[in-house]
Design a protein around this motif. Sequence first.
Motif, mmCIF file in Angstrom:
data_model
loop_
_atom_site.group_PDB
_atom_site.id
_atom_site.type_symbol
_atom_site.label_atom_id
_atom_site.label_comp_id
_atom_site.label_asym_id
_atom_site.label_seq_id
_atom_site.Cartn_x
_atom_site.Cartn_y
_atom_site.Cartn_z
ATOM 1 N N GLN A 60 -20.152 36.013 9.212
ATOM 2 C CA GLN A 60 -20.120 35.072 10.337
ATOM 3 C C GLN A 60 -18.804 34.321 10.451
ATOM 4 O O GLN A 60 -18.410 33.937 11.551
ATOM 5 C CB GLN A 60 -21.264 34.062 10.198
ATOM 6 C CG GLN A 60 -22.643 34.686 10.146
ATOM 7 C CD GLN A 60 -22.996 35.448 11.405
ATOM 8 O OE1 GLN A 60 -22.948 34.887 12.491
ATOM 9 N NE2 GLN A 60 -23.336 36.715 11.277
ATOM 10 N N ALA A 61 -18.132 34.083 9.348
ATOM 11 C CA ALA A 61 -16.890 33.306 9.343
ATOM 12 C C ALA A 61 -15.751 34.163 9.892
ATOM 13 O O ALA A 61 -15.392 35.193 9.308
ATOM 14 C CB ALA A 61 -16.571 32.837 7.924
ATOM 15 N N ARG A 62 -15.192 33.739 11.011
ATOM 16 C CA ARG A 62 -14.110 34.490 11.662
ATOM 17 C C ARG A 62 -12.744 33.941 11.283
ATOM 18 O O ARG A 62 -12.554 32.734 11.146
ATOM 19 C CB ARG A 62 -14.278 34.453 13.179
ATOM 20 C CG ARG A 62 -15.525 35.190 13.619
ATOM 21 C CD ARG A 62 -15.593 35.459 15.106
ATOM 22 N NE ARG A 62 -16.783 36.239 15.378
ATOM 23 C CZ ARG A 62 -16.886 37.561 15.238
ATOM 24 N NH1 ARG A 62 -15.835 38.256 14.856
ATOM 25 N NH2 ARG A 62 -18.015 38.182 15.493
ATOM 26 N N LEU A 63 -11.810 34.866 11.117
ATOM 27 C CA LEU A 63 -10.439 34.513 10.764
ATOM 28 C C LEU A 63 -9.729 33.893 11.957
ATOM 29 O O LEU A 63 -9.850 34.385 13.075
ATOM 30 C CB LEU A 63 -9.668 35.764 10.323
ATOM 31 C CG LEU A 63 -10.249 36.519 9.134
ATOM 32 C CD1 LEU A 63 -9.535 37.857 8.975
ATOM 33 C CD2 LEU A 63 -10.124 35.690 7.874
ATOM 34 N N LEU A 64 -9.001 32.837 11.694
ATOM 35 C CA LEU A 64 -8.143 32.248 12.706
ATOM 36 C C LEU A 64 -6.718 32.710 12.396
ATOM 37 O O LEU A 64 -6.519 33.867 12.077
ATOM 38 C CB LEU A 64 -8.309 30.728 12.719
ATOM 39 C CG LEU A 64 -9.735 30.237 13.038
ATOM 40 C CD1 LEU A 64 -9.820 28.723 12.964
ATOM 41 C CD2 LEU A 64 -10.202 30.731 14.401
ATOM 42 N N GLU A 65 -5.738 31.861 12.462
ATOM 43 C CA GLU A 65 -4.349 32.291 12.285
ATOM 44 C C GLU A 65 -3.837 32.228 10.857
ATOM 45 O O GLU A 65 -2.834 32.827 10.546
ATOM 46 C CB GLU A 65 -3.426 31.482 13.205
ATOM 47 C CG GLU A 65 -3.661 31.769 14.672
ATOM 48 C CD GLU A 65 -3.460 33.221 15.057
ATOM 49 O OE1 GLU A 65 -2.486 33.838 14.583
ATOM 50 O OE2 GLU A 65 -4.274 33.751 15.816
ATOM 51 N N GLU B 236 -9.958 25.697 6.710
ATOM 52 C CA GLU B 236 -9.555 25.295 8.066
ATOM 53 C C GLU B 236 -9.081 26.492 8.889
ATOM 54 O O GLU B 236 -8.947 26.398 10.109
ATOM 55 C CB GLU B 236 -8.455 24.220 8.009
ATOM 56 C CG GLU B 236 -7.125 24.705 7.490
ATOM 57 C CD GLU B 236 -6.985 24.754 5.960
ATOM 58 O OE1 GLU B 236 -5.865 25.029 5.494
ATOM 59 O OE2 GLU B 236 -7.974 24.521 5.240
ATOM 60 N N ASN B 237 -8.851 27.617 8.231
ATOM 61 C CA ASN B 237 -8.405 28.833 8.907
ATOM 62 C C ASN B 237 -9.556 29.772 9.250
ATOM 63 O O ASN B 237 -9.348 30.941 9.579
ATOM 64 C CB ASN B 237 -7.363 29.562 8.053
ATOM 65 C CG ASN B 237 -6.120 28.734 7.857
ATOM 66 O OD1 ASN B 237 -5.689 28.027 8.761
ATOM 67 N ND2 ASN B 237 -5.547 28.785 6.668
ATOM 68 N N LEU B 238 -10.778 29.246 9.167
ATOM 69 C CA LEU B 238 -11.980 29.993 9.553
ATOM 70 C C LEU B 238 -12.619 29.306 10.756
ATOM 71 O O LEU B 238 -12.488 28.095 10.939
ATOM 72 C CB LEU B 238 -12.981 30.044 8.401
ATOM 73 C CG LEU B 238 -12.529 30.800 7.159
ATOM 74 C CD1 LEU B 238 -13.538 30.600 6.030
ATOM 75 C CD2 LEU B 238 -12.338 32.278 7.462
ATOM 76 N N SER B 239 -13.329 30.071 11.547
ATOM 77 C CA SER B 239 -14.031 29.523 12.709
ATOM 78 C C SER B 239 -15.031 28.462 12.262
ATOM 79 O O SER B 239 -15.509 28.490 11.124
ATOM 80 C CB SER B 239 -14.759 30.650 13.435
ATOM 81 O OG SER B 239 -15.706 31.260 12.564
ATOM 82 N N PRO B 240 -15.377 27.547 13.146
ATOM 83 C CA PRO B 240 -16.412 26.562 12.810
ATOM 84 C C PRO B 240 -17.746 27.268 12.524
ATOM 85 O O PRO B 240 -18.034 28.330 13.074
ATOM 86 C CB PRO B 240 -16.517 25.706 14.071
ATOM 87 C CG PRO B 240 -15.224 25.904 14.795
ATOM 88 C CD PRO B 240 -14.794 27.310 14.472
ATOM 89 N N MET B 241 -18.542 26.660 11.685
ATOM 90 C CA MET B 241 -19.844 27.224 11.330
ATOM 91 C C MET B 241 -20.815 27.069 12.498
ATOM 92 O O MET B 241 -20.961 25.982 13.055
ATOM 93 C CB MET B 241 -20.388 26.493 10.099
ATOM 94 C CG MET B 241 -21.653 27.112 9.546
ATOM 95 S SD MET B 241 -22.269 26.242 8.081
ATOM 96 C CE MET B 241 -20.919 26.476 6.941
ATOM 97 N N GLY B 242 -21.475 28.156 12.843
ATOM 98 C CA GLY B 242 -22.462 28.138 13.909
ATOM 99 C C GLY B 242 -23.834 27.719 13.395
ATOM 100 O O GLY B 242 -24.076 27.630 12.197
ATOM 101 N N ARG C 76 -25.434 28.057 9.597
ATOM 102 C CA ARG C 76 -25.844 26.805 8.946
ATOM 103 C C ARG C 76 -27.310 26.890 8.503
ATOM 104 O O ARG C 76 -27.653 26.545 7.381
ATOM 105 C CB ARG C 76 -25.654 25.633 9.911
ATOM 106 C CG ARG C 76 -26.073 24.287 9.340
ATOM 107 C CD ARG C 76 -25.795 23.165 10.331
ATOM 108 N NE ARG C 76 -24.388 23.109 10.703
ATOM 109 C CZ ARG C 76 -23.435 22.517 9.985
ATOM 110 N NH1 ARG C 76 -23.759 21.928 8.853
ATOM 111 N NH2 ARG C 76 -22.188 22.505 10.396
ATOM 112 N N ARG C 77 -28.169 27.380 9.381
ATOM 113 C CA ARG C 77 -29.595 27.494 9.074
ATOM 114 C C ARG C 77 -29.825 28.427 7.880
ATOM 115 O O ARG C 77 -30.601 28.131 6.977
ATOM 116 C CB ARG C 77 -30.347 27.982 10.317
ATOM 117 C CG ARG C 77 -31.835 27.994 10.191
ATOM 118 C CD ARG C 77 -32.565 28.296 11.509
ATOM 119 N NE ARG C 77 -31.875 29.230 12.396
ATOM 120 C CZ ARG C 77 -31.285 28.887 13.553
ATOM 121 N NH1 ARG C 77 -31.292 27.634 13.963
ATOM 122 N NH2 ARG C 77 -30.699 29.798 14.308
#
Length: 109
Positions: A86-91, A54-60, A64-65
């Motif tokens: 691709q997975a970006r760190l959130l807080e 949940e601390n990673l950005s949503p999957m683009g 996904r492809r």
Amino acid sequence: MPAITVQPEGFVIRGLSGATIMEAARALDYYWPTTCDGQGICTSCASQVLQGGENLSPMGRGERRTLEGELGEAAVPSGRWRLACQARLLEGDVEVLKRGVRPPEDTQA
């Protein structure tokens, strides 16, 4: 700064919010396996998310492809697999399983 714990070695990498997992690792001179150099078109950097998804950005769509094409559709819905490029760190913190990550002193090997 969010922390990324990389198993099985237990490395703890701190990165800026908004950075990808791979960018955070490379900023500290860690080696992170990749064959497409972070373009999101291979799965060499694919990591299993153990905690903190949940601390990673949503999957683009592109991520996904790529994951569906290489690992199958079952790998995607759970969010258990993510591309480190691709997975970006959130807080918050995240824990991943990725073999082949090496700390700075081992990158010459």
